[in-house]
Design a protein around this motif. Sequence first.
Motif, PDB file in Angstrom:
ATOM      1  N   UNK A 149       0.832  -1.215   0.000  1.00  0.00           N
ATOM      2  CA  UNK A 149       0.000   0.000   0.000  1.00  0.00           C
ATOM      3  C   UNK A 149       0.860   1.256   0.000  1.00  0.00           C
ATOM      4  N   UNK A 150       1.901   1.266   0.818  1.00  0.00           N
ATOM      5  CA  UNK A 150       2.786   2.426   0.891  1.00  0.00           C
ATOM      6  C   UNK A 150       3.628   2.526  -0.382  1.00  0.00           C
ATOM      7  N   UNK A 151       4.165   1.413  -0.843  1.00  0.00           N
ATOM      8  CA  UNK A 151       5.035   1.401  -2.027  1.00  0.00           C
ATOM      9  C   UNK A 151       4.319   1.896  -3.275  1.00  0.00           C
ATOM     10  N   UNK A 152       3.025   1.604  -3.375  1.00  0.00           N
ATOM     11  CA  UNK A 152       2.283   1.994  -4.573  1.00  0.00           C
ATOM     12  C   UNK A 152       1.519   3.307  -4.402  1.00  0.00           C
ATOM     13  N   UNK A 153       1.704   3.938  -3.249  1.00  0.00           N
ATOM     14  CA  UNK A 153       1.092   5.240  -3.026  1.00  0.00           C
ATOM     15  C   UNK A 153      -0.372   5.211  -2.643  1.00  0.00           C
ATOM     16  N   UNK A 154      -0.860   4.081  -2.165  1.00  0.00           N
ATOM     17  CA  UNK A 154      -2.251   3.996  -1.713  1.00  0.00           C
ATOM     18  C   UNK A 154      -2.409   4.446  -0.258  1.00  0.00           C
ATOM     19  N   UNK A 155      -1.290   4.507   0.475  1.00  0.00           N
ATOM     20  CA  UNK A 155      -1.322   4.888   1.887  1.00  0.00           C
ATOM     21  C   UNK A 155      -0.015   5.579   2.247  1.00  0.00           C
ATOM     22  N   UNK A 156      -0.047   6.262   3.386  1.00  0.00           N
ATOM     23  CA  UNK A 156       1.164   6.903   3.913  1.00  0.00           C
ATOM     24  C   UNK A 156       1.559   6.214   5.214  1.00  0.00           C
ATOM     25  N   UNK A 157       2.809   6.424   5.604  1.00  0.00           N
ATOM     26  CA  UNK A 157       3.301   5.856   6.859  1.00  0.00           C
ATOM     27  C   UNK A 157       2.591   6.546   8.018  1.00  0.00           C
ATOM     28  N   UNK A 158       2.142   5.747   8.977  1.00  0.00           N
ATOM     29  CA  UNK A 158       1.429   6.268  10.138  1.00  0.00           C
ATOM     30  C   UNK A 158       1.619   5.277  11.282  1.00  0.00           C
ATOM     31  N   UNK A 159       2.727   5.406  11.986  1.00  0.00           N
ATOM     32  CA  UNK A 159       3.033   4.451  13.048  1.00  0.00           C
ATOM     33  C   UNK A 159       2.796   5.060  14.422  1.00  0.00           C
ATOM     34  N   UNK A 160       2.406   4.206  15.335  1.00  0.00           N
ATOM     35  CA  UNK A 160       2.175   4.602  16.719  1.00  0.00           C
ATOM     36  C   UNK A 160       2.891   3.609  17.623  1.00  0.00           C
ATOM     37  N   UNK A 161       3.885   4.105  18.374  1.00  0.00           N
ATOM     38  CA  UNK A 161       4.566   3.208  19.310  1.00  0.00           C
ATOM     39  C   UNK A 161       3.550   2.580  20.259  1.00  0.00           C
TER      40      UNK A 161
END
Length: 190
Positions: A149-161
């Motif tokens: 999803x991230x590689x193809x531009x369908x989503x952005x990185x959104x991480x939560x520790x």
Amino acid sequence: MKKLYTFTILSLLLGYLCIACQSQSDYIYGVKDEIYQNADENGPSRAEKERRWKEGFGYVTKVIDGDTFWIDNGSASFKVRFIGVDAPETRNSRWKEKGYYAQEAKEYVRTKTEHRWVRLEFDVQSADRYKRRLAYIYLEDGTFLNAALVAQGYAVVDTYPPNVKYVELFTELQNQARESKRGLWAKPTE
């Protein structure tokens, strides 16, 4: 003759009750349960879902958007939210507005997962405050869906520790997608 007639009627009633009780106990003890389970023409049986769940796979029944879907494991249905990524919203909510490229992201996930098996990998936290299960998603062919999803531009990185197991990978893939202007990153400037 009256005694024979009464005896026959009572015998028939008793026989009927025995058959009815046997039929009912078949359902209670699972003999007919397999027939019920296999009657679901919309997907695998409950027994199959339970068996595959023990192997780490869930059956996707409905895609909500590009980072959330419903899983049926045979004994329960629940929402799963993809860890580490955020796809655009498909509709306005109290907190977020409908986003650019939302329908494309949802359709991508739908074509890859809906009415199919996926493997779930969990991180430190198993659920979020909305009671959704949190997971990294793998298709049966081994494709790491969160990363795709991230590689193809369908989503952005959104991480939560503390759920940050693949943050470096996702960040690198997002940088490549941005440089290549894929998906969300191809949005025309206004």
